[in-house]
Design a protein around this motif. Structure first.
Motif, short mmCIF file in Angstrom:
data_model
loop_
_atom_site.label_atom_id
_atom_site.label_comp_id
_atom_site.label_asym_id
_atom_site.label_seq_id
_atom_site.Cartn_x
_atom_site.Cartn_y
_atom_site.Cartn_z
N LYS A 45 0.86 -1.05 0.05
CA LYS A 45 0.04 0.04 0.06
C LYS A 45 0.98 1.17 -0.09
O LYS A 45 0.82 2.17 -0.72
CB LYS A 45 -0.93 -0.11 1.10
CG LYS A 45 -1.81 1.18 1.33
CD LYS A 45 -2.80 1.14 0.37
CE LYS A 45 -3.89 2.32 0.59
NZ LYS A 45 -4.44 2.87 -0.68
N HIS A 46 1.99 1.31 0.94
CA HIS A 46 2.64 2.52 0.83
C HIS A 46 3.45 2.56 -0.58
O HIS A 46 3.74 3.83 -0.90
CB HIS A 46 3.87 2.09 1.83
CG HIS A 46 4.96 3.18 1.52
ND1 HIS A 46 4.98 4.42 2.15
CD2 HIS A 46 6.49 2.95 1.21
CE1 HIS A 46 6.23 4.89 1.97
NE2 HIS A 46 7.02 4.05 1.39
N CYS A 47 3.96 1.34 -1.26
CA CYS A 47 4.40 1.58 -2.47
C CYS A 47 3.50 2.18 -3.66
O CYS A 47 3.95 3.00 -4.44
CB CYS A 47 5.05 0.05 -3.12
SG CYS A 47 6.29 -0.62 -1.74
N VAL A 48 2.37 1.69 -3.72
CA VAL A 48 1.41 2.36 -4.53
C VAL A 48 1.03 3.58 -4.29
O VAL A 48 0.98 4.47 -5.09
CB VAL A 48 0.09 1.43 -4.35
CG1 VAL A 48 -0.92 2.12 -5.13
CG2 VAL A 48 0.32 0.02 -4.94
N ASP A 49 0.84 4.01 -2.98
CA ASP A 49 0.64 5.37 -2.50
C ASP A 49 1.81 6.19 -2.99
O ASP A 49 1.63 7.40 -3.74
CB ASP A 49 0.38 5.63 -1.02
CG ASP A 49 -1.06 4.93 -0.69
OD1 ASP A 49 -1.88 4.57 -1.54
OD2 ASP A 49 -1.36 4.71 0.49
N SER A 57 2.01 5.28 -12.77
CA SER A 57 1.34 4.13 -12.83
C SER A 57 2.06 3.06 -12.38
O SER A 57 3.23 2.68 -12.31
CB SER A 57 0.90 3.84 -14.33
OG SER A 57 0.02 4.85 -14.82
N ILE A 58 1.35 2.14 -11.33
CA ILE A 58 2.21 1.19 -10.81
C ILE A 58 1.37 -0.18 -10.94
O ILE A 58 0.16 -0.26 -10.76
CB ILE A 58 2.43 1.20 -9.10
CG1 ILE A 58 3.23 0.41 -8.67
CG2 ILE A 58 1.08 1.85 -8.66
CD1 ILE A 58 3.89 0.95 -7.47
N ILE A 75 -7.39 -10.64 -5.29
CA ILE A 75 -7.44 -9.76 -6.29
C ILE A 75 -8.20 -8.52 -6.21
O ILE A 75 -8.22 -7.36 -6.51
CB ILE A 75 -7.89 -10.43 -7.77
CG1 ILE A 75 -6.89 -11.22 -8.22
CG2 ILE A 75 -8.08 -9.14 -8.84
CD1 ILE A 75 -5.34 -10.69 -8.47
N LYS A 76 -9.68 -8.90 -5.69
CA LYS A 76 -10.65 -8.02 -4.97
C LYS A 76 -9.94 -7.16 -4.02
O LYS A 76 -10.28 -5.74 -4.10
CB LYS A 76 -11.85 -8.46 -4.53
CG LYS A 76 -12.79 -9.18 -5.53
CD LYS A 76 -14.01 -9.81 -4.78
CE LYS A 76 -14.93 -10.21 -5.75
NZ LYS A 76 -16.24 -10.74 -4.90
N TYR A 77 -9.25 -7.68 -3.00
CA TYR A 77 -8.53 -6.76 -1.98
C TYR A 77 -7.48 -6.04 -2.87
O TYR A 77 -7.61 -4.75 -2.24
CB TYR A 77 -7.94 -7.77 -1.08
CG TYR A 77 -7.00 -6.98 -0.12
CD1 TYR A 77 -7.48 -6.36 0.88
CD2 TYR A 77 -5.57 -7.06 -0.33
CE1 TYR A 77 -7.01 -5.60 2.05
CE2 TYR A 77 -4.98 -6.11 0.64
CZ TYR A 77 -5.44 -5.57 1.67
OH TYR A 77 -4.53 -4.77 2.66
N LEU A 78 -6.73 -6.34 -3.64
CA LEU A 78 -5.83 -5.31 -4.26
C LEU A 78 -6.62 -4.37 -5.01
O LEU A 78 -6.16 -3.22 -4.92
CB LEU A 78 -4.84 -6.20 -5.34
CG LEU A 78 -3.93 -7.22 -4.80
CD1 LEU A 78 -3.37 -7.87 -5.88
CD2 LEU A 78 -3.00 -6.59 -3.72
N LYS A 83 -5.31 -0.59 -4.57
CA LYS A 83 -5.53 0.18 -5.75
C LYS A 83 -4.33 0.84 -6.66
O LYS A 83 -3.86 1.54 -7.00
CB LYS A 83 -6.47 1.85 -5.40
CG LYS A 83 -7.60 1.20 -4.70
CD LYS A 83 -8.30 2.60 -4.28
CE LYS A 83 -9.60 2.52 -3.44
NZ LYS A 83 -10.12 3.41 -2.74
N PRO A 84 -3.87 -0.41 -6.94
CA PRO A 84 -2.82 -0.36 -8.16
C PRO A 84 -3.45 -0.09 -9.53
O PRO A 84 -4.66 -0.25 -9.60
CB PRO A 84 -1.90 -1.62 -8.12
CG PRO A 84 -3.11 -2.62 -8.00
CD PRO A 84 -3.84 -1.96 -6.81
N ASP A 85 -2.81 0.27 -10.40
CA ASP A 85 -3.27 0.57 -11.90
C ASP A 85 -3.65 -0.72 -12.32
O ASP A 85 -4.46 -0.98 -13.17
CB ASP A 85 -2.40 1.31 -12.60
CG ASP A 85 -2.08 2.76 -12.47
OD1 ASP A 85 -3.09 3.63 -12.75
OD2 ASP A 85 -1.06 2.94 -11.46
N GLY A 86 -2.84 -1.96 -12.11
CA GLY A 86 -2.87 -3.15 -12.59
C GLY A 86 -2.08 -4.17 -11.71
O GLY A 86 -1.36 -4.06 -11.03
N ILE A 87 -2.28 -5.32 -12.52
CA ILE A 87 -1.25 -6.64 -11.97
C ILE A 87 -0.58 -7.16 -13.18
O ILE A 87 -1.07 -6.92 -14.54
CB ILE A 87 -2.21 -7.58 -11.41
CG1 ILE A 87 -2.98 -8.16 -12.26
CG2 ILE A 87 -2.97 -7.05 -10.26
CD1 ILE A 87 -3.50 -9.86 -11.89
#
Length: 190
Positions: A45-49, A57-58, A75-78, A83-87
């Protein structure tokens, strides 16, 4: 597909972050896109934020994340909490789940031989990811061949160590090149 190509329009170099301590450097670099290749439930979460605060974009390589289940709930949790842009994943079922959650889904493929290439192409045509990431990234002929049969953006990755190798991948048909060497994140090609 066009939305992911737009991510690489400004700079086709992707920061492949293999240590969460590098997230600040990647976020402050010239890249527009970060692939987080490490992390766990406590630090992603820290990395995404951090990436989002720097308008980057991450994407999370979920196969390499610790403490996140590789299933529907993970996947739902992510999507809903991190809230990344994708996986990024090698797993077809996660590609489908990510797309249902409106995450950009990148299929990661290892092209080790002709059989892996053939089954990889068949797999991407079935799963319909938003983009594909292929390894190793130093194979211009394979990139050219794949770009002729694959309608999805191609990101080459792995074993890339120089500016020249980045250009070689792009000239062969890659839309972007993911590199782990932080000194290459400072390059601007466009």
């Amino acid at each position: 597909m066009d939305h992911i190509k737009q991510l690489f329009k400004f700079n086709p170099i992707v920061a492949a972050v293999r240590d969460v301590k590098q997230i600040e450097d990647a976020s402050e670099s010239n890249v527009q896109v970060i692939f987080l290749m490490t992390g766990d439930i406590f630090n992603i979460k820290h990395c995404v934020d951090t990436a989002k605060q720097h308008n980057k974009s991450i994407f999370l390589h979920v196969d390499l994340m610790k403490g996140i289940a590789k299933d529907k709930e993970g996947i739902k949790y992510l999507a809903r909490e991190i809230k990344p842009d994708g996986i990024i994943t090698t797993k077809s079922n996660l590609i489908k789940l990510a797309k249902k959650e409106e995450l950009i889904a990148i299929q990661h493929l290892f092209f080790l031989d002709t059989h892996a290439y053939t089954s990889g192409v068949r797999n991407i045509m079935e799963t319909k990811p938003d983009a594909i990431e292929i390894m190793p990234g130093l194979m211009p002929r394979v990139i050219k061949d794949l770009s002729k049969v694959c309608p999805y953006p191609i990101i080459s990755a792995g074993l890339i160590k120089s500016h020249e190798e980045i250009l070689e991948g792009l000239e062969a048909g890659s839309n972007a090149v993911a590199v782990g060497a932080s000194e290459l994140w400072k390059l601007k090609l466009n």
